[in-house]
Motif scaffolding. Structure first.
Motif, PDB file in Angstrom:
ATOM      1  N   LEU A  48     -46.054  -6.764 -10.788  1.00 42.10           N
ATOM      2  CA  LEU A  48     -45.113  -6.305 -11.287  1.00 42.10           C
ATOM      3  C   LEU A  48     -44.941  -4.291 -10.982  1.00 42.10           C
ATOM      4  CD1 LEU A  48     -42.288  -5.616 -13.539  1.00 42.10           C
ATOM      5  CD2 LEU A  48     -43.828  -4.957 -14.469  1.00 42.10           C
ATOM      6  N   LEU A  49     -45.614  -4.234 -10.675  1.00 47.11           N
ATOM      7  CA  LEU A  49     -46.309  -3.228  -9.162  1.00 47.11           C
ATOM      8  C   LEU A  49     -46.183  -4.112  -8.154  1.00 47.11           C
ATOM      9  CD1 LEU A  49     -47.322  -0.727  -9.212  1.00 47.11           C
ATOM     10  CD2 LEU A  49     -49.846  -2.047  -8.679  1.00 47.11           C
ATOM     11  N   ASN A  50     -46.463  -4.833  -7.387  1.00 49.00           N
ATOM     12  CA  ASN A  50     -46.079  -5.263  -6.527  1.00 49.00           C
ATOM     13  C   ASN A  50     -44.572  -6.141  -6.161  1.00 49.00           C
ATOM     14  OD1 ASN A  50     -48.604  -5.202  -5.478  1.00 49.00           O
ATOM     15  ND2 ASN A  50     -49.364  -6.502  -6.392  1.00 49.00           N
ATOM     16  N   TYR A  51     -43.882  -6.073  -6.996  1.00 45.32           N
ATOM     17  CA  TYR A  51     -42.417  -6.563  -6.534  1.00 45.32           C
ATOM     18  C   TYR A  51     -41.743  -6.158  -5.468  1.00 45.32           C
ATOM     19  CZ  TYR A  51     -37.186  -6.019  -9.124  1.00 45.32           C
ATOM     20  OH  TYR A  51     -36.381  -6.160  -8.318  1.00 45.32           O
ATOM     21  N   PRO A  52     -41.669  -4.217  -5.119  1.00 47.77           N
ATOM     22  CA  PRO A  52     -40.852  -3.697  -3.711  1.00 47.77           C
ATOM     23  C   PRO A  52     -41.485  -4.789  -2.936  1.00 47.77           C
ATOM     24  CG  PRO A  52     -41.577  -2.189  -6.022  1.00 47.77           C
ATOM     25  CD  PRO A  52     -42.533  -3.244  -5.651  1.00 47.77           C
ATOM     26  N   VAL A  53     -42.936  -5.256  -2.540  1.00 43.72           N
ATOM     27  CA  VAL A  53     -43.557  -5.631  -1.173  1.00 43.72           C
ATOM     28  C   VAL A  53     -42.542  -7.010  -1.439  1.00 43.72           C
ATOM     29  CG1 VAL A  53     -45.121  -6.521  -0.302  1.00 43.72           C
ATOM     30  CG2 VAL A  53     -45.150  -3.969  -1.566  1.00 43.72           C
ATOM     31  N   LEU A  54     -42.946  -8.087  -2.094  1.00 47.55           N
ATOM     32  CA  LEU A  54     -42.206  -9.007  -1.912  1.00 47.55           C
ATOM     33  C   LEU A  54     -40.559  -8.863  -1.322  1.00 47.55           C
ATOM     34  CD1 LEU A  54     -41.960 -12.153  -3.012  1.00 47.55           C
ATOM     35  CD2 LEU A  54     -41.396 -12.538  -4.783  1.00 47.55           C
ATOM     36  N   MET A  55     -39.629  -7.679  -2.459  1.00 47.27           N
ATOM     37  CA  MET A  55     -38.334  -7.670  -1.678  1.00 47.27           C
ATOM     38  C   MET A  55     -38.806  -7.366  -0.529  1.00 47.27           C
ATOM     39  SD  MET A  55     -35.724  -5.055  -3.711  1.00 47.27           S
ATOM     40  CE  MET A  55     -34.513  -4.411  -3.340  1.00 47.27           C
ATOM     41  N   ALA A  56     -38.998  -6.501  -0.378  1.00 41.90           N
ATOM     42  CA  ALA A  56     -40.108  -5.977   1.219  1.00 41.90           C
ATOM     43  C   ALA A  56     -39.564  -7.242   1.774  1.00 41.90           C
ATOM     44  CB  ALA A  56     -40.389  -4.821   1.545  1.00 41.90           C
ATOM     45  N   ALA A  57     -40.248  -8.176   1.801  1.00 36.37           N
ATOM     46  CA  ALA A  57     -40.658  -9.774   2.698  1.00 36.37           C
ATOM     47  C   ALA A  57     -39.119 -10.556   2.785  1.00 36.37           C
ATOM     48  CB  ALA A  57     -41.891 -10.151   2.305  1.00 36.37           C
ATOM     49  N   ASP A  58     -38.636 -10.556   1.818  1.00 39.26           N
ATOM     50  CA  ASP A  58     -37.621 -10.647   1.767  1.00 39.26           C
ATOM     51  C   ASP A  58     -36.865 -10.538   2.923  1.00 39.26           C
ATOM     52  OD1 ASP A  58     -38.960 -12.153  -0.771  1.00 39.26           O
ATOM     53  OD2 ASP A  58     -37.282 -10.864  -1.691  1.00 39.26           O
ATOM     54  N   ILE A  59     -36.510  -8.845   3.118  1.00 37.25           N
ATOM     55  CA  ILE A  59     -35.242  -8.934   3.746  1.00 37.25           C
ATOM     56  C   ILE A  59     -35.869  -9.056   5.006  1.00 37.25           C
ATOM     57  CG2 ILE A  59     -34.544  -6.430   3.948  1.00 37.25           C
ATOM     58  CD1 ILE A  59     -34.982  -5.892   1.293  1.00 37.25           C
ATOM     59  N   LEU A  60     -37.388  -8.714   5.592  1.00 37.85           N
ATOM     60  CA  LEU A  60     -37.972  -8.055   6.694  1.00 37.85           C
ATOM     61  C   LEU A  60     -38.040  -9.735   7.348  1.00 37.85           C
ATOM     62  CD1 LEU A  60     -40.566  -5.162   6.056  1.00 37.85           C
ATOM     63  CD2 LEU A  60     -38.009  -5.089   7.187  1.00 37.85           C
ATOM     64  N   ILE A  61     -38.075 -10.334   6.585  1.00 37.15           N
ATOM     65  CA  ILE A  61     -38.790 -11.511   7.838  1.00 37.15           C
ATOM     66  C   ILE A  61     -37.433 -12.389   8.365  1.00 37.15           C
ATOM     67  CG2 ILE A  61     -40.581 -12.334   6.269  1.00 37.15           C
ATOM     68  CD1 ILE A  61     -39.405 -14.085   4.533  1.00 37.15           C
ATOM     69  N   TYR A  62     -36.223 -12.129   7.488  1.00 35.84           N
ATOM     70  CA  TYR A  62     -34.736 -11.955   8.089  1.00 35.84           C
ATOM     71  C   TYR A  62     -34.105 -11.326   8.822  1.00 35.84           C
ATOM     72  CZ  TYR A  62     -34.689 -15.619   4.227  1.00 35.84           C
ATOM     73  OH  TYR A  62     -35.630 -16.945   4.030  1.00 35.84           O
ATOM     74  N   ASN A  63     -35.408  -9.890   9.622  1.00 29.60           N
ATOM     75  CA  ASN A  63     -34.916  -9.024  10.400  1.00 29.60           C
ATOM     76  C   ASN A  63     -33.264  -8.719   9.364  1.00 29.60           C
ATOM     77  OD1 ASN A  63     -35.620  -7.629  12.354  1.00 29.60           O
ATOM     78  ND2 ASN A  63     -35.737  -8.921  13.654  1.00 29.60           N
ATOM     79  N   ALA A  64     -32.733  -8.518   8.617  1.00 28.98           N
ATOM     80  CA  ALA A  64     -31.409  -8.002   7.953  1.00 28.98           C
ATOM     81  C   ALA A  64     -30.976  -6.983   8.434  1.00 28.98           C
ATOM     82  CB  ALA A  64     -31.319  -8.591   6.440  1.00 28.98           C
ATOM     83  N   ASP A  65     -29.927  -7.006   8.789  1.00 31.21           N
ATOM     84  CA  ASP A  65     -29.701  -5.465   8.903  1.00 31.21           C
ATOM     85  C   ASP A  65     -28.884  -4.489   7.404  1.00 31.21           C
ATOM     86  OD1 ASP A  65     -28.798  -5.468  11.974  1.00 31.21           O
ATOM     87  OD2 ASP A  65     -28.174  -6.928  11.850  1.00 31.21           O
ATOM     88  N   LEU A  66     -28.180  -5.480   7.126  1.00 32.69           N
ATOM     89  CA  LEU A  66     -28.143  -4.584   5.765  1.00 32.69           C
ATOM     90  C   LEU A  66     -28.503  -5.454   4.857  1.00 32.69           C
ATOM     91  CD1 LEU A  66     -24.091  -4.826   7.113  1.00 32.69           C
ATOM     92  CD2 LEU A  66     -25.627  -2.902   6.746  1.00 32.69           C
ATOM     93  N   VAL A  67     -28.727  -4.356   3.705  1.00 30.62           N
ATOM     94  CA  VAL A  67     -28.604  -5.245   2.102  1.00 30.62           C
ATOM     95  C   VAL A  67     -27.421  -4.999   1.384  1.00 30.62           C
ATOM     96  CG1 VAL A  67     -30.692  -5.955   0.564  1.00 30.62           C
ATOM     97  CG2 VAL A  67     -30.978  -4.875   3.045  1.00 30.62           C
ATOM     98  N   PRO A  68     -26.670  -5.589   0.548  1.00 33.54           N
ATOM     99  CA  PRO A  68     -26.569  -4.763  -0.659  1.00 33.54           C
ATOM    100  C   PRO A  68     -26.877  -5.273  -1.587  1.00 33.54           C
ATOM    101  CG  PRO A  68     -24.612  -7.433  -0.058  1.00 33.54           C
ATOM    102  CD  PRO A  68     -27.360  -6.955   1.104  1.00 33.54           C
ATOM    103  N   VAL A  69     -27.408  -3.870  -2.139  1.00 29.00           N
ATOM    104  CA  VAL A  69     -28.013  -4.014  -3.602  1.00 29.00           C
ATOM    105  C   VAL A  69     -26.979  -2.335  -3.822  1.00 29.00           C
ATOM    106  CG1 VAL A  69     -30.093  -4.098  -3.020  1.00 29.00           C
ATOM    107  CG2 VAL A  69     -28.979  -2.211  -2.490  1.00 29.00           C
ATOM    108  N   GLY A  70     -27.356  -2.557  -5.386  1.00 28.03           N
ATOM    109  CA  GLY A  70     -27.067  -1.291  -6.692  1.00 28.03           C
ATOM    110  C   GLY A  70     -28.137   0.016  -6.170  1.00 28.03           C
ATOM    111  N   GLN A  71     -27.397   0.972  -6.632  1.00 26.15           N
ATOM    112  CA  GLN A  71     -27.839   2.020  -6.865  1.00 26.15           C
ATOM    113  C   GLN A  71     -29.573   2.566  -6.745  1.00 26.15           C
ATOM    114  OE1 GLN A  71     -26.375   4.462  -5.412  1.00 26.15           O
ATOM    115  NE2 GLN A  71     -27.923   5.926  -5.358  1.00 26.15           N
ATOM    116  N   ASP A  72     -30.006   1.782  -8.499  1.00 27.53           N
ATOM    117  CA  ASP A  72     -30.862   0.949  -9.000  1.00 27.53           C
ATOM    118  C   ASP A  72     -32.794   0.915  -7.785  1.00 27.53           C
ATOM    119  OD1 ASP A  72     -29.741  -1.106  -8.717  1.00 27.53           O
ATOM    120  OD2 ASP A  72     -31.162  -1.683 -10.701  1.00 27.53           O
ATOM    121  N   GLN A  73     -31.385  -0.117  -6.824  1.00 29.07           N
ATOM    122  CA  GLN A  73     -32.332  -1.256  -5.514  1.00 29.07           C
ATOM    123  C   GLN A  73     -32.883  -0.180  -4.472  1.00 29.07           C
ATOM    124  OE1 GLN A  73     -34.343  -3.585  -6.319  1.00 29.07           O
ATOM    125  NE2 GLN A  73     -33.550  -3.351  -8.488  1.00 29.07           N
TER     126      GLN A  73
END
Ligand code: AMP
Ligand code: TRP
Length: 335
Positions: free
Chosen positions: A128-153
């Motif tokens: 639960l503590l590390n979860y944002p790092v997994l989220m960062a990995a999700d995004i960065l390994i595809y070299n994403a330009d844009l990430v549609p997310v809600g305010q809370d993210q």
């Protein structure tokens, strides 16, 4: 051709049943992006186990979320649709990035503070503590330009950018810095019982949300019980958060402007207004529900979608993970 398109990554956790908040705030907008962008839409099951999950429910919900993606109009031929745990690079990159993340950064995350308060009595996992790092990995390994997310993210996306920048500075330019992307039409759907709070699939009170799969009679009941106020006028303003929320829902579904909706209900009471809200939601969800049920009866088709998606996702993300490992100083397995 695809190479020139900007890359989008987004995901929804199969940790509960999806609500019309997920639908109007995320899915309905993803559908509009699929022609213009190279989109990766993932069922983020690795994220879901940061809190306790019953294996049977997790399995069922994971497939249901994928079926909901498809039924909402996200086409497998135009997008990469996959299940996160099928693509091992996510967990691998998350470990690597963990070693560049400070524990202080993670313990300061608002969502962690909120959730860990909620789960304090049982226990708070390191996941639960590390979860944002997994989220960062999700995004960065595809070299994403844009990430549609809600305010809370948004805070998690800031961390993603910080980590990307840190890695780039430490080694050499590797990652693009992704931007949050909140389409103008994306609605923020509020809790039906406490309309100053976001509608959430993890709420304890079922009357506070409408699920994408709720049957018509349940939708009618929940909308009729939605908290409003004693003013009795259908007006979009902050003093009437309940009414404001219902107006936003109508607007997000029908495309009518707030003004048009206010005019339509001028001089009319909440009962009539709410009946209409319920019917508008039912009309929108019925074809989706039908399609979800058909898809869940065709497991072979679902499997073909997630297999193909995972293959493509693995191919693309593995290139980035190899690059990361090489820069860090690991011996390449093969040249
Ligand atoms: P979650 O349900 O928190 O995993 O969120 C998955 C996606 O749905 C994210 O992009 C959220 O921003 C979106 N979402 C969830 N709940 C709402 C809501 N009440 N209003 C608008 N968007 C939402
Ligand atoms: N953390 C997101 C949420 O709870 C889900 C998510 C996981 C996500 N990985 C992502 C969203 C990557 C966007 C991009 O809503």
């Amino acid at each position: 051709m695809e190479q020139n398109k900007k890359v989008i990554f987004s995901g929804i956790q199969p940790s509960g049943n999806l609500t019309i908040g997920n639908y109007l705030g995320a899915l309905k907008n993803w559908v509009k992006l699929q022609d213009e962008y190279d989109c990766y839409f993932c069922v983020v099951d690795l994220h879901a186990i940061t809190v306790k999950q019953e294996p049977k429910n997790l399995r069922q919900r994971t497939l249901e979320v994928l079926a909901i993606y498809l039924a909402s109009g996200i086409e497998p031929s135009k997008n990469t649709l996959f299940i996160q745990s099928h693509v091992h690079t996510h967990a691998e990159a998350a470990w690597l990035l963990n070693c560049f993340t400070y524990t202080g950064e993670l313990s300061r995350m608002t969502q962690f503070k909120d959730k860990s308060r909620k789960y304090a009595e049982t226990s708070v996992s390191a996941g639960l503590l590390n979860y944002p790092v997994l989220m960062a990995a999700d995004i960065l390994i595809y070299n994403a330009d844009l990430v549609p997310v809600g305010q809370d993210q948004k805070q998690h996306l800031e961390l993603t950018r910080d980590l990307a920048q840190r890695f780039n500075n430490l080694y050499s330019p590797t990652f693009k810095l992704p931007e949050p992307y909140i389409p103008e039409t994306a609605a923020k759907v509020m809790d039906l019982q406490e309309p100053t709070k976001k509608m959430s699939k993890s709420s304890d009170n079922p009357n506070s949300y409408i699920l994408i799969m709720d049957p018509p009679e349940v939708i009618r009941k929940k909308i009729s019980r939605a908290v409003t106020d004693s003013l009795g006028i259908v007006k979009y303003n902050d003093e009437q958060p309940g009414v404001k929320n219902l107006i936003s829902i109508i607007s997000a579904i029908t495309g009518l402007s707030v003004k048009e909706i206010e005019e339509k209900y001028e001089g009319k009471g909440y009962a009539e207004f709410k009946e209409d809200v319920a019917e508008i939601i039912i009309n929108e969800l019925e074809p989706i529900q039908k399609k979800v049920k058909e898809l869940l009866d065709d497991k072979t088709y679902l499997q073909s979608v997630y297999k193909e998606g995972a293959q493509k996702a693995l191919y693309v993300s593995n290139k980035m993970v190899r690059k990361m490992k090489k820069k860090i100083g690991f011996i390449p397995f093969e040249k």
